[in-house]
Design a protein around this motif. Structure first.
Motif, short mmCIF file in Angstrom:
data_model
loop_
_atom_site.label_atom_id
_atom_site.label_comp_id
_atom_site.label_asym_id
_atom_site.label_seq_id
_atom_site.Cartn_x
_atom_site.Cartn_y
_atom_site.Cartn_z
N TRP A 161 57.46 31.95 41.02
CA TRP A 161 58.10 33.24 41.27
C TRP A 161 59.13 33.14 42.38
O TRP A 161 59.13 32.20 43.17
N GLU A 162 59.99 34.15 42.43
CA GLU A 162 60.99 34.23 43.48
C GLU A 162 61.38 35.69 43.70
O GLU A 162 61.17 36.54 42.83
N ILE A 172 60.29 40.98 42.28
CA ILE A 172 59.79 39.63 42.11
C ILE A 172 59.99 39.22 40.66
O ILE A 172 59.65 39.95 39.73
N LYS A 173 60.56 38.06 40.47
CA LYS A 173 60.78 37.50 39.14
C LYS A 173 59.76 36.39 38.93
O LYS A 173 59.76 35.38 39.66
N ILE A 174 58.88 36.57 37.96
CA ILE A 174 57.83 35.59 37.67
C ILE A 174 58.22 34.84 36.41
O ILE A 174 58.51 35.46 35.37
N THR A 175 58.27 33.52 36.51
CA THR A 175 58.65 32.67 35.39
C THR A 175 57.45 31.89 34.89
O THR A 175 56.65 31.38 35.68
N SER A 207 60.50 34.88 31.49
CA SER A 207 60.35 35.43 32.84
C SER A 207 60.33 36.94 32.74
O SER A 207 60.90 37.53 31.82
N THR A 209 60.48 40.59 35.39
CA THR A 209 60.82 41.06 36.72
C THR A 209 60.09 42.35 37.03
O THR A 209 60.04 43.26 36.20
N ASN A 218 60.30 34.99 50.11
CA ASN A 218 59.71 33.89 49.34
C ASN A 218 58.60 33.17 50.09
O ASN A 218 57.87 32.37 49.50
N GLY A 236 56.67 31.77 47.05
CA GLY A 236 57.84 31.86 46.21
C GLY A 236 58.72 30.62 46.26
O GLY A 236 58.56 29.74 47.11
#
Length: 239
Positions: A161-162, A172-175, A207, A209, A218, A236
């Motif tokens: 994530w980032e 937060i963007k989780i991939t 991903s 968001t 992060n 992150g």
């Protein structure tokens, strides 16, 4: 058949039926809440039970489910179909709907769908008290199918994530670079709880968001509960 892309905003209004058997319109139970079509199987079952006092009509449709650029996308399709697509359930009765996979997924792939169930208004009995609002409920049930060489047990997520900017707000963007979806619940970030139940899904090789309403970096730790009582926690990614 022309494919029609549906906005994630529409489906954002749906109730996500994943924690307990779904109760549509306070009268219909829907189970299982997480149907799957395993590799080599042609279909799976979805049961509807009318626990109300009136006849219920329900339409059943199935859409492909993707996450593109961190957003939910749904599209009409004919690979997996519901049979029957329209059901009439009398009070106290159950109805079986078969979710039929007409073409197997590619080997080693998990493919995601959403089963959309809409209650259709029925005429009221003459003379019956019709006071109050007549709500028509819409429910969305996740469905996953599996290609040869992959099973629901062997498919697993691989998450990172980032922090990103979404419309001027932190998110937060989780991939998920793994072979299986991630169902996130009981999520906390930097020691602050984001959800004590379902938070959302991140599909395989996709991903998603999620907005947050407080400053985050992060360096914070993100933790979540996954399916089968597994847990995940990670700081992150930095760029």
């Amino acid at each position: 058949m022309k494919m029609r892309l549906l906005s994630g905003l529409l489906f954002g209004l749906l109730a996500w039926v994943i924690l307990t058997p779904a109760r549509a319109g306070n009268s219909v139970l829907i189970w299982p809440i997480d149907p799957k079509i395993h590799s080599g199987d042609k279909a799976t079952e979805l049961w509807l039970e009318n626990r109300g006092e009136a006849t219920t009509l329900m339409q059943v449709r199935i859409f492909t489910w993707q996450q593109v650029n961190g957003q939910e996308q749904y599209q009409t399709q004919q690979t997996v179909v519901a049979s029957p697509p329209l059901v009439r359930i009398e009070p106290g009765q159950k109805q079986l709907v078969r979710l039929i996979n007409q073409s197997p997924p590619p080997p080693g792939r998990e493919v995601a769908y959403r089963v959309l169930l809409d209650e259709i208004p029925t005429p009221q009995t003459p003379g019956k008290d019709q006071a109050g609002l007549n709500f028509q409920m819409r429910y969305s049930v996740p469905l996953f199918t599996y290609g040869q060489g992959l099973s629901a047990d062997s498919a697993s997520p691989k998450l990172s994530w980032e922090v990103v900017n979404q419309g001027g707000r932190s998110a937060i963007k989780i991939t998920n670079s793994g072979s299986g979806h991630a169902r996130l619940s009981k999520v906390s970030l930097g020691g602050r709880q984001l959800s004590n139940s379902l938070f959302g899904y991140v599909l395989s090789n996709s991903s998603n968001t999620f907005p947050v309403n407080f400053p985050v970096s992060n360096r914070s730790e993100l933790s979540a509960q996954l399916e089968n009582n597994k847990s995940w926690h990670s700081t992150g990614s930095s760029h």
